[in-house]
Design a protein around this motif. Structure first.
Motif, PDB file in Angstrom:
ATOM      1  N   UNK A 130       0.801  -1.167   0.090  1.00 10.97           N
ATOM      2  CA  UNK A 130      -0.085   0.087  -0.011  1.00 10.97           C
ATOM      3  C   UNK A 130       0.902   1.287   0.027  1.00 10.97           C
ATOM      4  N   UNK A 131       0.559   2.259  -0.799  1.00 12.63           N
ATOM      5  CA  UNK A 131       1.234   3.543  -0.972  1.00 12.63           C
ATOM      6  C   UNK A 131       0.267   4.676  -1.115  1.00 12.63           C
ATOM      7  N   UNK A 132       0.512   5.939  -0.320  1.00 10.19           N
ATOM      8  CA  UNK A 132      -0.467   6.942  -0.600  1.00 10.19           C
ATOM      9  C   UNK A 132       0.185   8.175  -0.054  1.00 10.19           C
ATOM     10  N   UNK A 133      -0.273   9.253  -0.449  1.00 10.16           N
ATOM     11  CA  UNK A 133       0.250  10.531  -0.108  1.00 10.16           C
ATOM     12  C   UNK A 133      -0.842  11.242   1.117  1.00 10.16           C
ATOM     13  N   UNK A 134      -0.287  11.990   1.814  1.00 10.80           N
ATOM     14  CA  UNK A 134      -1.137  12.963   2.563  1.00 10.80           C
ATOM     15  C   UNK A 134      -0.581  14.396   2.243  1.00 10.80           C
ATOM     16  N   UNK A 135      -1.782  15.415   1.813  1.00 14.49           N
ATOM     17  CA  UNK A 135      -1.186  16.411   1.081  1.00 14.49           C
ATOM     18  C   UNK A 135      -1.489  17.785   2.079  1.00 14.49           C
ATOM     19  N   UNK A 136      -2.423  17.628   2.888  1.00 13.36           N
ATOM     20  CA  UNK A 136      -3.170  18.639   3.665  1.00 13.36           C
ATOM     21  C   UNK A 136      -3.856  18.089   4.909  1.00 13.36           C
ATOM     22  N   UNK A 137      -3.903  18.673   6.197  1.00 17.97           N
ATOM     23  CA  UNK A 137      -4.528  18.499   7.270  1.00 17.97           C
ATOM     24  C   UNK A 137      -5.095  19.829   7.772  1.00 17.97           C
ATOM     25  N   UNK A 138      -6.343  19.624   8.292  1.00 19.77           N
ATOM     26  CA  UNK A 138      -7.022  20.879   8.849  1.00 19.77           C
ATOM     27  C   UNK A 138      -7.819  20.416   9.989  1.00 19.77           C
ATOM     28  N   UNK A 139      -7.486  20.785  11.326  1.00 20.09           N
ATOM     29  CA  UNK A 139      -7.720  20.511  12.489  1.00 20.09           C
ATOM     30  C   UNK A 139      -8.551  21.695  13.179  1.00 20.09           C
ATOM     31  N   UNK A 140      -9.724  21.654  13.626  1.00 21.27           N
ATOM     32  CA  UNK A 140     -10.477  22.526  14.107  1.00 21.27           C
ATOM     33  C   UNK A 140     -10.740  21.999  15.866  1.00 21.27           C
ATOM     34  N   UNK A 141     -10.802  22.753  16.691  1.00 21.49           N
ATOM     35  CA  UNK A 141     -10.743  22.326  17.972  1.00 21.49           C
ATOM     36  C   UNK A 141     -11.682  23.410  18.680  1.00 21.49           C
ATOM     37  N   UNK A 142     -12.631  23.153  19.732  1.00 19.58           N
ATOM     38  CA  UNK A 142     -13.180  23.887  20.574  1.00 19.58           C
ATOM     39  C   UNK A 142     -13.329  23.290  22.031  1.00 19.58           C
ATOM     40  N   UNK A 143     -12.981  24.030  22.994  1.00 17.67           N
ATOM     41  CA  UNK A 143     -12.819  23.444  24.422  1.00 17.67           C
ATOM     42  C   UNK A 143     -14.178  23.179  24.923  1.00 17.67           C
ATOM     43  N   UNK A 144     -14.394  22.128  25.760  1.00 21.64           N
ATOM     44  CA  UNK A 144     -15.651  21.697  26.092  1.00 21.64           C
ATOM     45  C   UNK A 144     -15.862  22.061  27.723  1.00 21.64           C
ATOM     46  N   UNK A 145     -14.790  21.367  28.347  1.00 20.99           N
ATOM     47  CA  UNK A 145     -14.831  21.557  29.963  1.00 20.99           C
ATOM     48  C   UNK A 145     -13.387  21.407  30.458  1.00 20.99           C
ATOM     49  N   UNK A 146     -13.111  21.855  31.823  1.00 19.21           N
ATOM     50  CA  UNK A 146     -11.898  21.922  32.213  1.00 19.21           C
ATOM     51  C   UNK A 146     -11.278  20.472  32.207  1.00 19.21           C
ATOM     52  N   UNK A 147     -11.830  19.404  32.744  1.00 18.00           N
ATOM     53  CA  UNK A 147     -11.615  18.022  32.744  1.00 18.00           C
ATOM     54  C   UNK A 147     -12.430  16.899  32.438  1.00 18.00           C
ATOM     55  N   UNK A 148     -11.982  15.991  32.275  1.00 16.38           N
ATOM     56  CA  UNK A 148     -13.057  14.727  32.185  1.00 16.38           C
ATOM     57  C   UNK A 148     -13.463  14.246  33.419  1.00 16.38           C
ATOM     58  N   UNK A 149     -15.047  13.728  33.432  1.00 19.48           N
ATOM     59  CA  UNK A 149     -15.404  13.404  34.709  1.00 19.48           C
ATOM     60  C   UNK A 149     -14.922  12.099  35.249  1.00 19.48           C
TER      61      UNK A 149
END
Length: 381
Positions: A362-381
């Motif tokens: 198997x062979x392939x290329x990755x050309x671009x990554x876009x990551x979007x983030x939004x904070x939810x809460x200070x910590x996990x329960x």
């Protein structure tokens, strides 16, 4: 005069595209002003073979092209440049006559006249309504519900407005801090047998104008994982984030091929994810195999930290044989929830790769990554 750059082939493109999978996109609660991500082709599923091409331009303008028909069945092209007002686009549309083929253009005298006006109301990422008023007796006044048929490469409707931060990684000039991970294989694997490789290079023709990160591996273990990883730093420490990831990959693997263990296209699953620890391949003492220290899932299954977003198959068919070309393909976690907690330093690790059932190269290329983030809460329960 607006340039006549659109051909009548667009009128029938709905027949070709109706069978394609148009990814659902979330509809924001408060619809923002119309953005470039809404550009594309819109149509009514009950009336295929005509529709609206929409292009959002700079400075609150939009190009609206409606490819439709007169009552006698003759094709009618209507094109206009309108203005964006809230969630509506308002435009006068023109008809054009007198044109000729390029080689005989001077044999005619192209001209245009106002046909009428339209208002396109956007009701969400996938729905809208076209209202029109015209002196043409075949049309008069009317309304046509529209559904989004196509999206432009790299666009995602209003996704950016739903997240507080966005990180874009282009691999055009290098790896920009991303490193590879290979897992689910013996710790003492034979390098010549597995053919593992990672490098930055120019893509093959016809994509030679692009560069990307190439991952290569021969799946001798029936379950080879190949991925790239990188930290996102500077986030809030020990905080849960909602994460959405888009990736652009290049593949020359056609659809519908058979292979040992699975298809070389549909049997190689693309996965995207995020986690608060660095993804690594560690030795499992029970069998001396290299396994991921995160929950990556098993082949077609998603894991706690990764989501299956597609596979390596491109749009071409297996019967094309050696004529299969490299194509760019966009995949996304959109619609699949990913929550990840940063470490005590505010670091989140993101990754993109494959999990293979195909027991071949198997062979392939990755050309671009876009990551979007939004904070939810200070910590996990």
């Amino acid at each position: 005069m607006l340039k006549l750059y659109l051909s009548s082939a667009l009128i029938i493109c709905t027949h070709l595209l109706m069978s394609m999978n148009v990814a659902a996109q979330p509809i924001p609660v408060n619809l923002p002003s119309i953005r470039a991500g809404l550009s594309g082709f819109w149509f009514n599923p009950d009336q295929p073979a005509h529709g609206v091409q929409l292009e959002i331009l700079n400075n609150g303008r939009a190009l609206v092209s409606w490819f439709t028909y007169y009552r006698n069945g003759a094709p009618l092209w209507l094109i206009g440049e309108g203005v964006v007002e809230g969630n509506q686009i308002k435009s006068e549309l023109l008809t054009f006559t007198g044109g000729r083929p390029p080689a005989h253009w001077n044999d005619g005298a192209a001209s245009s006249k106002i046909w009428g006006s339209v208002t396109l109301t956007i009701q969400g990422c996938l729905q809208g309504v076209l209202n029109w008023t015209s002196a043409d007796p075949d049309f008069g006044h009317g309304e046509l519900p529209l559904t989004r048929l196509t999206t432009l490469q790299g666009t995602n409707c209003f996704a950016e407005e739903q997240f507080s931060q966005q990180f874009i990684y282009s691999f055009e000039r290098g790896a920009v801090g991303f490193t590879p991970v290979f897992a689910d294989l013996p710790a003492d694997y034979d390098p010549n047998s597995y053919e593992l490789d990672f490098r930055h290079e120019q893509l093959p023709a016809p994509l030679w104008g692009y560069s990307g990160l190439r991952l290569t591996g021969h799946n001798r273990s029936d379950d080879l994982a190949m991925l790239i990883k990188s930290p996102i730093r500077g986030l809030q420490p020990s905080t849960v984030y909602r994460v959405e990831i888009d990736a652009e990959i290049a593949s020359n693997v056609p659809q519908g091929c058979f292979g040992v263990g699975g298809s070389p296209g549909e049997g190689v699953y693309v996965k995207l994810g995020a986690v608060g620890i660095e993804p690594n391949a560690v030795i499992d003492s029970s069998d001396n195999w290299l396994r991921l220290n995160i929950d990556y899932g098993n082949q077609s299954e998603s894991g706690a930290h990764a989501r299956v977003v597609g596979n390596l198959a491109n749009s071409q068919q297996c019967d094309a044989g050696a004529n299969v070309l490299w194509e760019l393909k966009r995949v996304s976690t959109e619609g699949q929830k990913i929550f990840a907690q940063t470490d005590e330093n505010g670091t989140l690790w993101v990754f993109a790769g494959t999990d293979s059932a195909f027991e071949g190269l198997t062979q392939y290329y990755l050309t671009t990554l876009r990551i979007r983030v939004e904070s939810i809460e200070p910590s996990l329960p």
